[in-house]
Scaffold this motif. Sequence first.
Motif, PDB file in Angstrom:
ATOM      1  N   ILE A 201       0.838  -1.203   0.000  1.00  0.00           N
ATOM      2  CA  ILE A 201       0.000   0.000   0.000  1.00  0.00           C
ATOM      3  C   ILE A 201       0.873   1.252   0.000  1.00  0.00           C
ATOM      4  O   ILE A 201       0.588   2.233  -0.698  1.00  0.00           O
ATOM      5  N   GLU A 202       1.946   1.219   0.783  1.00  0.00           N
ATOM      6  CA  GLU A 202       2.851   2.359   0.883  1.00  0.00           C
ATOM      7  C   GLU A 202       3.479   2.674  -0.474  1.00  0.00           C
ATOM      8  O   GLU A 202       3.564   3.837  -0.892  1.00  0.00           O
ATOM      9  N   GLU A 203       3.920   1.643  -1.176  1.00  0.00           N
ATOM     10  CA  GLU A 203       4.556   1.840  -2.482  1.00  0.00           C
ATOM     11  C   GLU A 203       3.584   2.392  -3.511  1.00  0.00           C
ATOM     12  O   GLU A 203       3.965   3.184  -4.381  1.00  0.00           O
ATOM     13  N   LEU A 204       2.311   1.966  -3.408  1.00  0.00           N
ATOM     14  CA  LEU A 204       1.290   2.439  -4.344  1.00  0.00           C
ATOM     15  C   LEU A 204       0.828   3.869  -4.023  1.00  0.00           C
ATOM     16  O   LEU A 204       0.322   4.565  -4.898  1.00  0.00           O
ATOM     17  N   SER A 205       0.997   4.262  -2.782  1.00  0.00           N
ATOM     18  CA  SER A 205       0.424   5.532  -2.323  1.00  0.00           C
ATOM     19  C   SER A 205       1.401   6.694  -2.299  1.00  0.00           C
ATOM     20  O   SER A 205       0.987   7.857  -2.390  1.00  0.00           O
ATOM     21  N   VAL A 237      -6.630  -6.370   3.206  1.00  0.00           N
ATOM     22  CA  VAL A 237      -6.217  -5.105   3.818  1.00  0.00           C
ATOM     23  C   VAL A 237      -6.071  -4.056   2.720  1.00  0.00           C
ATOM     24  O   VAL A 237      -5.292  -4.237   1.778  1.00  0.00           O
ATOM     25  N   VAL A 238      -6.839  -2.989   2.823  1.00  0.00           N
ATOM     26  CA  VAL A 238      -6.846  -1.967   1.769  1.00  0.00           C
ATOM     27  C   VAL A 238      -6.410  -0.596   2.261  1.00  0.00           C
ATOM     28  O   VAL A 238      -6.346   0.353   1.483  1.00  0.00           O
ATOM     29  N   GLY A 239      -6.093  -0.484   3.541  1.00  0.00           N
ATOM     30  CA  GLY A 239      -5.653   0.813   4.047  1.00  0.00           C
ATOM     31  C   GLY A 239      -5.162   0.715   5.479  1.00  0.00           C
ATOM     32  O   GLY A 239      -5.352  -0.310   6.149  1.00  0.00           O
ATOM     33  N   TYR A 240      -4.527   1.777   5.946  1.00  0.00           N
ATOM     34  CA  TYR A 240      -4.044   1.813   7.322  1.00  0.00           C
ATOM     35  C   TYR A 240      -4.010   3.251   7.815  1.00  0.00           C
ATOM     36  O   TYR A 240      -4.047   4.208   7.046  1.00  0.00           O
ATOM     37  N   SER A 254       0.433   8.859   9.767  1.00  0.00           N
ATOM     38  CA  SER A 254       0.316   8.458   8.364  1.00  0.00           C
ATOM     39  C   SER A 254      -1.028   7.796   8.112  1.00  0.00           C
ATOM     40  O   SER A 254      -1.603   7.152   9.010  1.00  0.00           O
ATOM     41  N   LEU A 255      -1.514   7.959   6.893  1.00  0.00           N
ATOM     42  CA  LEU A 255      -2.782   7.351   6.472  1.00  0.00           C
ATOM     43  C   LEU A 255      -2.693   7.065   4.975  1.00  0.00           C
ATOM     44  O   LEU A 255      -2.250   7.925   4.205  1.00  0.00           O
ATOM     45  N   ALA A 256      -3.088   5.870   4.553  1.00  0.00           N
ATOM     46  CA  ALA A 256      -3.041   5.535   3.129  1.00  0.00           C
ATOM     47  C   ALA A 256      -4.095   4.485   2.803  1.00  0.00           C
ATOM     48  O   ALA A 256      -4.430   3.634   3.641  1.00  0.00           O
ATOM     49  N   VAL A 257      -4.606   4.569   1.581  1.00  0.00           N
ATOM     50  CA  VAL A 257      -5.596   3.611   1.072  1.00  0.00           C
ATOM     51  C   VAL A 257      -5.174   3.179  -0.320  1.00  0.00           C
ATOM     52  O   VAL A 257      -4.681   4.010  -1.108  1.00  0.00           O
ATOM     53  N   VAL A 258      -5.338   1.902  -0.628  1.00  0.00           N
ATOM     54  CA  VAL A 258      -5.020   1.390  -1.959  1.00  0.00           C
ATOM     55  C   VAL A 258      -5.732   2.243  -3.013  1.00  0.00           C
ATOM     56  O   VAL A 258      -6.931   2.538  -2.859  1.00  0.00           O
ATOM     57  N   PRO A 259      -5.038   2.663  -4.072  1.00  0.00           N
ATOM     58  CA  PRO A 259      -5.647   3.559  -5.058  1.00  0.00           C
ATOM     59  C   PRO A 259      -7.014   3.129  -5.586  1.00  0.00           C
ATOM     60  O   PRO A 259      -7.933   3.954  -5.668  1.00  0.00           O
TER      61      PRO A 259
END
Length: 329
Positions: A201-205, A237-240, A254-259
């Motif tokens: 997720i981190e790499e995509l975001s 798991v799609v976000g954190y 930090s906050l991220a969600v799969v595109p």
Amino acid sequence: MKIFSYIYNYVLLILKSQTFWTALGSVGAIVTLYFIYKQLAASRNVAAYEFLRREGDRFRSKEMRRDRSKLAITLLLKPNNFGEIDIYADYILDYFEDLGLMLRKGLVPDSFVWTTDCYYVLRYWAALTEYIEWVRKDKDDQTYYSEFEYLYKKMFKLEKKLTKKKTILFSHDVCREFLEEELCIYLRPFSLSDLDRIMGIEELSFAKAEAYPSSQFKDLHKEHPKGFFVVEILDEVVGYVIGYISNGVGEFDSLAVVPHFRHLGIAKKLAEHILKSFKNEGIEICSLEVRTTNEAAISFYKKMGFGIKQTLEKYYEDGSDACLMKMSL
């Protein structure tokens, strides 16, 4: 004494009358039929409850729940892509078709259905009206999903009657809120077994310079285990989100969600969860830092209630500036 004698003789006369016994027999037959009717009605109600219970199990089944979630995703992201909606909608609509057919045949009382399914009937009809119209036009058949339409009209009428509402309208926001509920979002604490997925997720975001290394996630989990959460949809798991308290201030780390799962309200739920945890701890101020170039993130946090307080020059290792944003809880 003459009065009692008169009454006694009159009673004997009645008892000897054929009409009396015929009438008494009729009353007995009526009472017997009444009790038979009550037993049949009771058994019918039991059968109706059993039917609705089985249908409810079907509606809540893992297979149906998966299709409901996928349909909600499609309706939220591609509301006019009826071809894709069709992949998941038919199976769900079959459930309401069956329910409507049972109702039309009188196999279940409408009050039972109102109790168990009215909430979903009204909202799914509102969410799928345009799709149903598309199907009828595409198939050149106005009878498609007619049982669901019958069910909807019955529930709509009963809802107005029982709730004493003059009208029932489902705005765009109400429908969206309902579909977000249907996503089947599951928010839980992070565990180290989630790390590989989090790194994906981190790499995509984030750009390479912005992304956290796995060691940083491990450190954050070790230092703030109660503030590290992940969100799942359909067991994926799609976000954190990561947040913690420092010097009496709630810090959004930090906050991220799969595109391809963005614009579904997931980031909002993650942010609200952390903000709620801060409030429960009596925290009054929450702050975060975000790159001045990350317009999407700045816009999102503004909608959540944050405001830009100042610019932090050369805040990041690559020399980029950051916006310091804060909000009052």
